[in-house]
Every structure is written in structure tokens, then in C-alpha cells.
Scaffold this motif. Structure first.
Motif, PDB file in Angstrom:
ATOM      1  N   ILE A   1       0.712  -0.890  -0.296  1.00 25.46           N
ATOM      2  CA  ILE A   1      -0.383   0.171  -0.211  1.00 25.46           C
ATOM      3  C   ILE A   1       0.473   1.656  -0.003  1.00 25.46           C
ATOM      4  N   ASP A   2       0.374   2.545  -1.105  1.00 29.11           N
ATOM      5  CA  ASP A   2       1.299   3.145  -0.963  1.00 29.11           C
ATOM      6  C   ASP A   2       1.005   4.674   0.353  1.00 29.11           C
ATOM      7  N   ALA A   3       2.148   4.633   0.956  1.00 24.62           N
ATOM      8  CA  ALA A   3       2.056   5.902   2.364  1.00 24.62           C
ATOM      9  C   ALA A   3       0.964   6.947   1.575  1.00 24.62           C
ATOM     10  N   GLU A   4       1.037   7.657   0.808  1.00 26.51           N
ATOM     11  CA  GLU A   4       0.350   8.526  -0.029  1.00 26.51           C
ATOM     12  C   GLU A   4      -1.836   8.315   0.388  1.00 26.51           C
ATOM     13  N   ASP A   5      -1.726   6.709  -0.232  1.00 27.11           N
ATOM     14  CA  ASP A   5      -3.152   6.187  -0.382  1.00 27.11           C
ATOM     15  C   ASP A   5      -3.734   6.576   1.953  1.00 27.11           C
ATOM     16  N   ILE A   6      -2.839   5.978   2.467  1.00 27.23           N
ATOM     17  CA  ILE A   6      -2.707   6.182   3.916  1.00 27.23           C
ATOM     18  C   ILE A   6      -3.432   6.833   3.953  1.00 27.23           C
ATOM     19  N   ALA A   7      -2.632   8.191   3.504  1.00 26.11           N
ATOM     20  CA  ALA A   7      -2.259   9.174   3.857  1.00 26.11           C
ATOM     21  C   ALA A   7      -4.393  10.339   3.862  1.00 26.11           C
ATOM     22  N   ALA A   8      -4.248   9.585   1.952  1.00 27.58           N
ATOM     23  CA  ALA A   8      -5.636  10.810   2.022  1.00 27.58           C
ATOM     24  C   ALA A   8      -6.745   9.637   2.718  1.00 27.58           C
ATOM     25  N   VAL A   9      -6.714   8.693   2.956  1.00 25.67           N
ATOM     26  CA  VAL A   9      -7.827   7.600   4.043  1.00 25.67           C
ATOM     27  C   VAL A   9      -7.710   8.653   4.938  1.00 25.67           C
ATOM     28  N   VAL A  10      -6.911   8.843   5.765  1.00 30.83           N
ATOM     29  CA  VAL A  10      -6.819   9.500   6.960  1.00 30.83           C
ATOM     30  C   VAL A  10      -7.125  10.894   7.163  1.00 30.83           C
ATOM     31  N   VAL A  11      -6.932  11.655   5.562  1.00 31.44           N
ATOM     32  CA  VAL A  11      -7.787  12.900   5.930  1.00 31.44           C
ATOM     33  C   VAL A  11      -9.069  13.344   6.270  1.00 31.44           C
ATOM     34  N   ALA A  12      -9.415  11.895   5.007  1.00 34.10           N
ATOM     35  CA  ALA A  12     -10.825  12.170   4.219  1.00 34.10           C
ATOM     36  C   ALA A  12     -11.592  11.617   6.022  1.00 34.10           C
ATOM     37  N   ALA A  13     -11.087  10.929   6.951  1.00 35.31           N
ATOM     38  CA  ALA A  13     -11.358  10.271   7.727  1.00 35.31           C
ATOM     39  C   ALA A  13     -11.704  11.206   8.563  1.00 35.31           C
TER      40      ALA A  13
ATOM     41  N   PRO B   1      -9.635   3.295  -6.238  1.00 36.59           N
ATOM     42  CA  PRO B   1      -8.734   2.072  -6.557  1.00 36.59           C
ATOM     43  C   PRO B   1      -7.742   2.703  -5.904  1.00 36.59           C
ATOM     44  N   PRO B   2      -6.568   2.072  -5.656  1.00 35.94           N
ATOM     45  CA  PRO B   2      -5.312   2.715  -4.817  1.00 35.94           C
ATOM     46  C   PRO B   2      -4.293   3.041  -5.787  1.00 35.94           C
ATOM     47  N   ARG B   3      -3.210   2.771  -5.574  1.00 37.08           N
ATOM     48  CA  ARG B   3      -2.311   3.069  -6.300  1.00 37.08           C
ATOM     49  C   ARG B   3      -1.702   1.831  -7.179  1.00 37.08           C
ATOM     50  N   THR B   4      -1.019   1.784  -7.461  1.00 39.34           N
ATOM     51  CA  THR B   4      -0.410   0.608  -7.610  1.00 39.34           C
ATOM     52  C   THR B   4       0.984   0.508  -7.884  1.00 39.34           C
ATOM     53  N   PHE B   5       1.290  -0.650  -7.281  1.00 45.19           N
ATOM     54  CA  PHE B   5       3.329  -0.387  -7.078  1.00 45.19           C
ATOM     55  C   PHE B   5       4.106  -0.460  -7.694  1.00 45.19           C
ATOM     56  N   ALA B   6       3.641  -0.398  -9.404  1.00 46.69           N
ATOM     57  CA  ALA B   6       4.507   0.498 -10.504  1.00 46.69           C
ATOM     58  C   ALA B   6       4.321   1.612 -10.190  1.00 46.69           C
ATOM     59  N   GLU B   7       2.839   2.633  -9.779  1.00 43.80           N
ATOM     60  CA  GLU B   7       2.974   3.620 -10.192  1.00 43.80           C
ATOM     61  C   GLU B   7       3.846   4.401  -9.048  1.00 43.80           C
ATOM     62  N   PHE B   8       3.801   3.760  -7.624  1.00 41.37           N
ATOM     63  CA  PHE B   8       4.867   4.107  -7.008  1.00 41.37           C
ATOM     64  C   PHE B   8       6.334   4.466  -7.786  1.00 41.37           C
ATOM     65  N   ALA B   9       6.732   2.902  -7.651  1.00 44.93           N
ATOM     66  CA  ALA B   9       7.939   2.959  -8.198  1.00 44.93           C
ATOM     67  C   ALA B   9       8.408   4.348  -9.150  1.00 44.93           C
TER      68      ALA B   9
END
Length: 281
Positions: A161-173, A262-270
Motif C-alpha cells: 500500500i502506498d503511504a500517499e493512499d494511507i494519508a488520503a484515507v486518514v485525511v478523509a476520515a 482504487p489504490p495506487r499500483t506498485f508500479a505507479e509508486f516506483a
């Protein structure tokens, strides 16, 4: 601008600093708290807690592994008039067979989730799996930069999981309606093996990086040879065990449920990490 700042603990960590950045981009006041952050906060020093909580109504809690400080902290937060908590938890905590836990980490996280749910406050729990950023700023980063990742992960796959997606979920919450009482299991959209992940990074970074699968015994021996105590080396091997067993292959729907995408792919993270110089020598 709202009168009350949002408290972010662990504000210099992988998810915390991204949450701070996203909240500030929205023009919201943030109290960025950490031992060496803008606002001094130390889980092991309860004397720093009251100043952090003063005037706060919402908190993002990043707990200290292997401790039970969240329970007294939440009780203190209630006394300060806090109304909402978003808790950073972890994948697999409801599965006793997920990982060997000799340091009390699992018990501490379970206690943290319990006190948050029982607090009477609005709450949301984030349960992310392995961070993609472990390859760029954490657990695996040094070896990736050195060109060879040596782990006892076998051919097990992980839905990083990309930490950017984690942060986006937290901020939404923290800032939107509809997230109270939700537990969000967070993962990427697909599982990739360590060999596939390293190959993806190698392509994005434009240089050769190899994954070398080791036996647990050889991995522990290498860490001990590097100067790590035997118990610590075995603990690191235990952390990798869910990868080897395939326990981290499953894909969760938390990002989709929380963000409607959807969450970001690993390739997008890389690709984005390489473009930002994340693996520069």
C-alpha cells in the motif's frame, strides 16, 4: 479557518508527515507532534501530552509499537474535550497466526483499538499492510540503494500500500462525514512478489537491483554477523514470515470504500519515487 488544530502524532513518520502536508494543503490548522517535530511530543513522557491536546478536537494517533500508551492518552484526550480519533493500526492484528509476536506489539495494538472503540468519541481505524515506501525510506531502502535485497521472503506476494493512499484515507476520515465507526483495511490493488517489486523498482530507477531469497537461518546469521543481537535478528525474520507464507497476498477494499477510487499500483509508486530521486545513490 477552523479554530481548533488537528493533532497529528508521529508527524515525522511515513504516514504522519503526509497527513500533515495534506491537511495543510486544505488550509487546516495542524499541530504536528513528534519527539523531534514542530511540537514536542513523546509517548514515553506523559508530561508532553497535555500541551499537545490543548484545544484539539480531532487526532490522528500513530502509536508506539510494543506499548500501551494509547489507553491513558485517549482517556486524557476525553478530558480535554477531544471529539474524534483516527487510529493507525495494522493488518493482521485480528489473526493470531499472522506473525510471531514476542514483543507485545499485537497485544498493544489490540488494546489501542479497544480503547478507541470504547471511548465514546467518533472513531475510525486504519489497518494498512506493508508500505510501498519500505523500499524507499524504510525497512528495505538501504539494500535497494545498494543494489541487492536479501530477505527470507521466498516467492510470497504482498499487496503493498502506498503511504500517499494511507494519508488520503486518514485525511478523509478527519475532514469528511461518513467515516465514523469504520475500520479500513488498506492494501494496493494487486499483490506482487518481492522479485517482481524489485524488478519494477530496477526498471523505474534505470539500474540493476536484485532480490536474493535467503533461508531464515542464513538471514539471521547475516544479521548477527553485521552486529545485530540474535534476538533482534530473529525478530526481523519473524516480521518477514507473513510474506513467505503468503499471508499478505490478499487485497483489501479500504481505499476504494474510503475514497471512492482504487489504490495506487506498485508500479505507479516506483515511477513517482524514481522521478523524485528516491533511489539516487
Amino acid at each position: 479557518m477552523p479554530e481548533h488544530p488537528i493533532l497529528v502524532t508521529g508527524a515525522t513518520g511515513k504516514s504522519g508527515r503526509r497527513v500533515v502536508s495534506r491537511l495543510r494543503a486544505k488550509g487546516l490548522p495542524v499541530r504536528a507532534a513528534a519527539r523531534n517535530g514542530e511540537h514536542v511530543f513523546d509517548w514515553t513522557d506523559s508530561g508532553t501530552w497535555d500541551a499537545a491536546l490543548e484545544g484539539v478536537r480531532s487526532i490522528y494517533i500513530v502509536q508506539l509499537d510494543g506499548t500501551r500508551f494509547v489507553r491513558p492518552f485517549v482517556e486524557r484526550a476525553v478530558q480535554h474535550g477531544v471529539e474524534q480519533i483516527v487510529l493507525a493500526s495494522g493488518r493482521g492484528i485480528d489473526n493470531p497466526d499472522y506473525v510471531k509476536d514476542r514483543g507485545g506489539v499485537l497485544e498493544g495494538v489490540l488494546d489501542s483499538e479497544a480503547v478507541v472503540r470504547e471511548s465514546g468519541l467518533k472513531w475510525t481505524i486504519s489497518r494498512p499492510g506493508w508500505f510501498s515506501q519500505n523500499f524507499s525510506e524504510g525497512f528495505f531502502a538501504r539494500d535497494i540503494r545498494a543494489g541487492e535485497l536479501r530477505l527470507p521472503g521466498g516467492d510470497g506476494a504482498v499487496s503493498f500500500i502506498d503511504a500517499e493512499d494511507i494519508a488520503a484515507v486518514v485525511v478523509a476520515a478527519l475532514t469528511e462525514d461518513g467515516h465514523s465507526g469504520q475500520i479500513y483495511e488498506l492494501s494496493g490493488p494487486t499483490a506482487v512478489t518481492l522479485a517482481e517489486a524489485v524488478a519494477t523498482i530496477s526498471e523505474a530507477a534505470g539500474r540493476e537491483i536484485r532480490y536474493v531469497p535467503l533461508s531464515v537461518e542464513n538471514y539471521v546469521a547475516e544479521l548477527v554477523q553485521q552486529g545485530l543481537p540474535q534476538a533482534d535478528a530473529e525478530a526481523f525474520a519473524n516480521v518477514i514470515a507473513p510474506i513467505r507464507s503468503g499471508a499478505d497476498e490478499y487485497v483489501s477494499d479500504g481505499v476504494q470504500r474510503a475514497l471512492g477510487r482504487p489504490p495506487r499500483t506498485f508500479a505507479e509508486f516506483a515511477k513517482s519515487t524514481a522521478a523524485a530521486g528516491g533511489w539516487s545513490a
